[in-house]
Every structure is written in structure tokens, then in C-alpha cells.
Motif scaffolding. Structure first.
Motif, mmCIF file in Angstrom:
data_model
loop_
_atom_site.group_PDB
_atom_site.id
_atom_site.type_symbol
_atom_site.label_atom_id
_atom_site.label_comp_id
_atom_site.label_asym_id
_atom_site.label_seq_id
_atom_site.Cartn_x
_atom_site.Cartn_y
_atom_site.Cartn_z
ATOM 1 N N MET A 1 1.155 -1.392 -0.094
ATOM 2 C CA MET A 1 0.248 0.109 0.282
ATOM 3 C C MET A 1 0.926 1.252 -0.015
ATOM 4 S SD MET A 1 -2.781 1.122 2.814
ATOM 5 C CE MET A 1 -3.680 2.826 2.813
ATOM 6 N N PRO A 2 0.472 2.460 -1.095
ATOM 7 C CA PRO A 2 1.825 3.817 -1.055
ATOM 8 C C PRO A 2 1.058 3.962 -0.073
ATOM 9 C CG PRO A 2 0.111 3.467 -2.476
ATOM 10 C CD PRO A 2 -0.692 1.656 -1.399
ATOM 11 N N MET A 3 2.456 4.647 0.075
ATOM 12 C CA MET A 3 2.700 5.751 1.680
ATOM 13 C C MET A 3 2.482 7.388 1.938
ATOM 14 S SD MET A 3 2.510 4.059 4.841
ATOM 15 C CE MET A 3 3.603 5.041 6.144
ATOM 16 N N SER A 4 1.584 8.064 2.179
ATOM 17 C CA SER A 4 1.575 9.445 2.124
ATOM 18 C C SER A 4 1.571 10.446 3.365
ATOM 19 C CB SER A 4 -0.149 9.921 1.910
ATOM 20 O OG SER A 4 -0.439 9.550 0.604
ATOM 21 N N TYR A 5 2.385 10.980 3.312
ATOM 22 C CA TYR A 5 3.220 11.644 4.010
ATOM 23 C C TYR A 5 2.936 13.506 3.304
ATOM 24 C CZ TYR A 5 6.117 8.165 3.679
ATOM 25 O OH TYR A 5 6.772 6.867 4.121
ATOM 26 N N SER A 6 2.459 14.537 5.147
ATOM 27 C CA SER A 6 2.373 16.242 4.912
ATOM 28 C C SER A 6 3.527 16.660 5.050
ATOM 29 C CB SER A 6 1.600 15.994 5.795
ATOM 30 O OG SER A 6 1.132 17.863 5.567
ATOM 31 N N THR A 32 3.402 11.267 -2.268
ATOM 32 C CA THR A 32 2.727 9.859 -1.643
ATOM 33 C C THR A 32 3.999 9.041 -3.176
ATOM 34 O OG1 THR A 32 0.427 10.105 -2.187
ATOM 35 C CG2 THR A 32 1.204 7.489 -2.596
ATOM 36 N N ASP A 33 3.999 7.519 -2.040
ATOM 37 C CA ASP A 33 5.285 6.908 -2.558
ATOM 38 C C ASP A 33 4.756 5.692 -3.011
ATOM 39 O OD1 ASP A 33 7.403 5.274 -2.980
ATOM 40 O OD2 ASP A 33 8.209 5.196 -0.527
ATOM 41 N N GLN A 34 4.640 6.348 -3.967
ATOM 42 C CA GLN A 34 3.554 5.315 -5.128
ATOM 43 C C GLN A 34 3.835 3.557 -4.527
ATOM 44 O OE1 GLN A 34 0.756 6.212 -6.517
ATOM 45 N NE2 GLN A 34 -0.135 4.056 -6.548
ATOM 46 N N GLN A 44 8.620 6.260 -11.202
ATOM 47 C CA GLN A 44 8.275 5.850 -9.341
ATOM 48 C C GLN A 44 6.609 5.740 -9.307
ATOM 49 O OE1 GLN A 44 12.286 5.987 -7.462
ATOM 50 N NE2 GLN A 44 10.761 6.513 -6.069
ATOM 51 N N GLY A 45 5.714 6.445 -10.392
ATOM 52 C CA GLY A 45 4.227 6.675 -10.204
ATOM 53 C C GLY A 45 4.459 7.620 -8.887
ATOM 54 N N ASP A 46 4.870 8.073 -8.314
ATOM 55 C CA ASP A 46 5.084 9.427 -7.095
ATOM 56 C C ASP A 46 4.580 10.430 -7.487
ATOM 57 O OD1 ASP A 46 6.937 7.047 -5.709
ATOM 58 O OD2 ASP A 46 8.239 7.899 -5.822
ATOM 59 N N ILE A 47 3.649 10.524 -6.420
ATOM 60 C CA ILE A 47 2.807 12.092 -6.269
ATOM 61 C C ILE A 47 3.560 12.620 -5.242
ATOM 62 C CG2 ILE A 47 0.610 13.034 -6.375
ATOM 63 C CD1 ILE A 47 0.076 10.436 -7.990
ATOM 64 N N VAL A 48 3.007 14.348 -5.625
ATOM 65 C CA VAL A 48 2.950 15.716 -5.041
ATOM 66 C C VAL A 48 1.320 16.436 -4.957
ATOM 67 C CG1 VAL A 48 4.037 17.389 -3.984
ATOM 68 C CG2 VAL A 48 5.590 15.545 -4.780
ATOM 69 N N ASP A 49 0.618 16.181 -4.456
ATOM 70 C CA ASP A 49 -0.400 16.841 -4.138
ATOM 71 C C ASP A 49 -0.771 16.261 -5.188
ATOM 72 O OD1 ASP A 49 -2.092 19.081 -3.477
ATOM 73 O OD2 ASP A 49 -1.296 20.253 -5.155
ATOM 74 N N ARG A 306 8.499 -0.996 2.602
ATOM 75 C CA ARG A 306 7.538 -1.896 2.693
ATOM 76 C C ARG A 306 7.727 -3.165 3.137
ATOM 77 N NH1 ARG A 306 8.175 -2.768 -2.078
ATOM 78 N NH2 ARG A 306 6.396 -1.796 -3.798
ATOM 79 N N GLU A 307 9.296 -3.299 3.697
ATOM 80 C CA GLU A 307 9.768 -4.305 4.537
ATOM 81 C C GLU A 307 9.631 -4.319 6.071
ATOM 82 O OE1 GLU A 307 13.480 -6.091 2.155
ATOM 83 O OE2 GLU A 307 13.688 -4.675 3.528
ATOM 84 N N GLN A 308 8.985 -2.485 6.181
ATOM 85 C CA GLN A 308 9.226 -2.063 7.722
ATOM 86 C C GLN A 308 7.490 -2.498 8.111
ATOM 87 O OE1 GLN A 308 10.744 1.528 8.076
ATOM 88 N NE2 GLN A 308 12.913 1.386 7.076
ATOM 89 N N LYS A 309 6.945 -2.581 7.148
ATOM 90 C CA LYS A 309 5.609 -2.799 7.489
ATOM 91 C C LYS A 309 5.166 -3.772 6.935
ATOM 92 C CE LYS A 309 3.201 -0.201 4.389
ATOM 93 N NZ LYS A 309 1.837 0.167 3.581
ATOM 94 N N GLN A 310 6.217 -4.650 6.427
ATOM 95 C CA GLN A 310 5.415 -5.575 6.879
ATOM 96 C C GLN A 310 6.057 -6.700 8.345
ATOM 97 O OE1 GLN A 310 7.589 -7.344 3.682
ATOM 98 N NE2 GLN A 310 5.576 -6.648 1.463
#
Length: 323
Positions: A1-6, A32-34, A44-49, A306-310
Motif C-alpha cells: 500500500m502506498p505511503m503518504s506524507y504531509s 505519496t511514495d507509490q 516510480q509513480g510517486d505523486i506530490v499534491d 515496505r519491509e518495515q510495514k510488513q
């Protein structure tokens, strides 16, 4: 699942800056770290705003004139977005303030920006650190102190750096709020007292689950990644916070409030997560970190995002405390 940051941004391109005196306002945007690889960059598909990142330039600087403070130079990363916008965010721990543009510098390398560089890794004042003379508050340490590693080895402190974040800064930038690890949360009765650290400060884990997942039991995990576990959370009640960086000749795991946690991790990317003044002091002590061929070695394995989340999800599901 992508992680998002403000995070906080100026709408500016340091490579093609506006005229001196142009007003710069602070924007709060979501990244968003896609692919959840721990970086924000192109391809990488990463997104800002809501817009795709087409380029990333960590190491740019922007100098702004701030009312009452004079000129302030911020080290950060510039993202080029598919919709044509250029946005700049700090990686040196600076809290952006509205001001007028003075000058800028731009790097040429289009490389991903590590998510970890978006926040400063450090201890909160009052944290008790184990030394050869017993526990001492982090703020009382000096370069003459010998700190004990998690294995009981004496290591000489080289540098202690600090920064105070007031209530206004915490309100403007909530990512600067500390993570509280409550006493006993990590198993074996650790930490002995509540431990407060910055979001990106890594905690040492020795885990059978990590051994099964990564082939090694000993890993370092950022505190913010542990907040899905009971008793670990971002503390919204603090009114101000004083952070401390502890620096040794190399990356170390030391004992804070009885629990094993990291020291400041030097290296080209880590240097972008601290203030220019702190960076200058570190470079004076450790000039080799400026060398493009220098690669700081982490004290233990640092899993990907991703490994940290798992790993944390597995501990949560199995109800096995981290230790």
C-alpha cells in the motif's frame, strides 16, 4: 500500500528562480511514495499534491529573507511535477516561514529524495543515555563522555547538536512532533521510562520474525513506523520540544531509557536532514562525508519502507512485542 506524507513547500524552482524580492508563501502538500520504496522520484509513480513527480533534485538551496530573522538559507529537495509546477521542501529540519526570495543554488543530479530526509532524527531533551559513569540526560553530555553501546562497549562522543522547536513551529509542521514509546512497550520491560524521539529516529529490534523475513534478526526501524503498535504514538500534547543529535565516529546503537536506539547516521543523504550549521560542524570533524565515494555504513540492517510495514504488521498480528 502506498505511503503518504504531509510536508511544507515553497512554490519555486531554484534552477530558474524568480526575481529577488518575490514573495514566497508556505504550502502544505501531500507526497505519496507509490511503490513504498522509501524515496520520492521520477519513474516510480510517486505523486506530490496529486501530480506525478517527473524529477527530483535533493541538495538544492533557497535563501529567503524572513521578517525579524534576516536571511535564512534552507537545504532541501525540488520536485518537478507533471502539471508544470516546481515545488521545494526542506530536508535540513527547517520549518518554512513566509518571506521574500533572495537567492538559490541548484544541483544537476536528478535523483530520488529519501523519505527519511524529510524529518530530523534525534533524541528529546531529558532522555537518559547510558554512559560508563551511569545514566546521564542527553543535554548534559559532552565530548569528554564515553557512551556505552548496546553491547556494553565504550564509545567516545564526538559531537552533540541541539535544536528547539516551539509551539508555533509544531503547529505549522506537525511532523516535528515526537513519537512517544511508552515504558515497557518494547518487551523485557523496555524502555524503562517513556522514550521520546523524533519520527525518523530508528529503534533497534532483535526479532525472530525479522530473521525469518530478512535472514537477519537485528534491524533498525524508524519510530514513526512503529506507531501502529500499542503504546507507541505521535505525542500531540507537547507544547515545545528540544531535540538532540548524538554523533560518534561511526553509526552506533546506544542505550536510551534502557532501550537500544541509533546515534546520528552520517553520510551524504543524512547530512541533508540537519541544519546547515550542524552540517558544517560535522564536515569539520568528518570531512570524508563530503566525498562522493564515501558510503556511511549503518550499524545494522535498515529494511525498506515496505519491509518495515510488513515486519511491524507481523508483530502486531502475532502479538509478539518488539525487543
Amino acid at each position: 500500500m502506498p505511503m503518504s506524507y504531509s510536508d511544507q513547500f515553497y512554490l519555486i524552482d531554484p534552477f530558474a528562480p524568480p526575481a529577488a524580492g518575490t514573495a514566497l508563501n508556505v504550502l502544505s502538500l501531500e507526497l505519496t511514495d507509490q511503490n513504498d520504496d522509501g524515496t520520492i522520484g521520477r519513474g516510480q509513480g510517486d505523486i506530490v499534491d496529486g501530480s506525478l513527480v517527473t524529477a527530483s533534485f535533493p541538495g538544492d538551496t533557497v535563501t529567503v529573507s524572513i521578517a525579524g530573522s534576516g536571511n535564512v538559507t534552507v537545504i532541501g529537495s525540488t520536485f518537478y511535477l507533471e502539471d508544470g509546477r516546481r515545488v521545494f521542501t526542506p530536508t535540513d529540519g527547517t520549518v518554512l516561514q513566509p518571506g521574500t526570495f533572495v537567492s538559490s543554488t541548484a544541483v544537476s543530479g536528478n535523483t530520488p529524495t529519501p523519505v527519511l530526509s524529510l524529518g530530523p532524527p534525534c533524541f528529546v531533551a531529558g532522555t537518559m543515555i547510558q554512559t560508563e559513569d551511569g545514566e546521564k540526560p542527553v543535554e548534559s553530555l559532552t565530548p569528554s563522555d564515553v557512551v556505552l553501546s548496546h553491547e556494553g562497549e565504550g564509545i567516545s562522543l564526538r559531537l552533540l547538536l541541539n535544536r528547539t522547536i516551539n509551539a508555533g513551529e509544531l503547529a505549522r509542521n506537525p511532523k516535528l512532533r515526537p513519537v512517544r514509546i511508552m515504558a515497557g512497550t518494547m518487551g523485557n520491560g523496555l524502555p524503562k521510562r517513556d522514550l521520546l524521539v523524533s519520527r525518523q529516529h530508528r529503534v533497534f529490534m532483535k526479532s525472530k520474525i525479522a530473521k525469518r523475513m530478512f535472514g537477519r534478526a537485528e534491524v533498525l526501524i524508524p519510530a514513526i513506523k512503529l506507531t501502529s503498535l500499542p503504546g507507541i504514538f505521535v505525542d500531540e500534547t507537547v507544547q515545545s520540544v528540544e531535540y538532540y543529535h548524538i554523533l560518534f565516529d561511526k553509526h552506533e546503537v546506544i542505550i536510551s531509557e534502557g532501550a537500544p536506539t541509533e546515534s546520528l547516521f552520517t553520510g551524504p543523504e543524512a547530512l541533508k536532514a540537519i541544519s546547515p550549521e550542524a552540517r558544517d560542524e560535522i564536515i569539520e570533524l568528518f570531512p570524508e562525508v563530503q566525498d562522493i565515494d564515501y558510503k556511511a555504513e549503518p550499524a545494522f540492517y535498515i529494511p525498506t519502507g515496505r519491509e518495515q510495514k510488513q515486519l511491524v504488521a507481523s508483530h502486531l498480528a502475532s502479538e509478539i512485542p518488539i525487543s
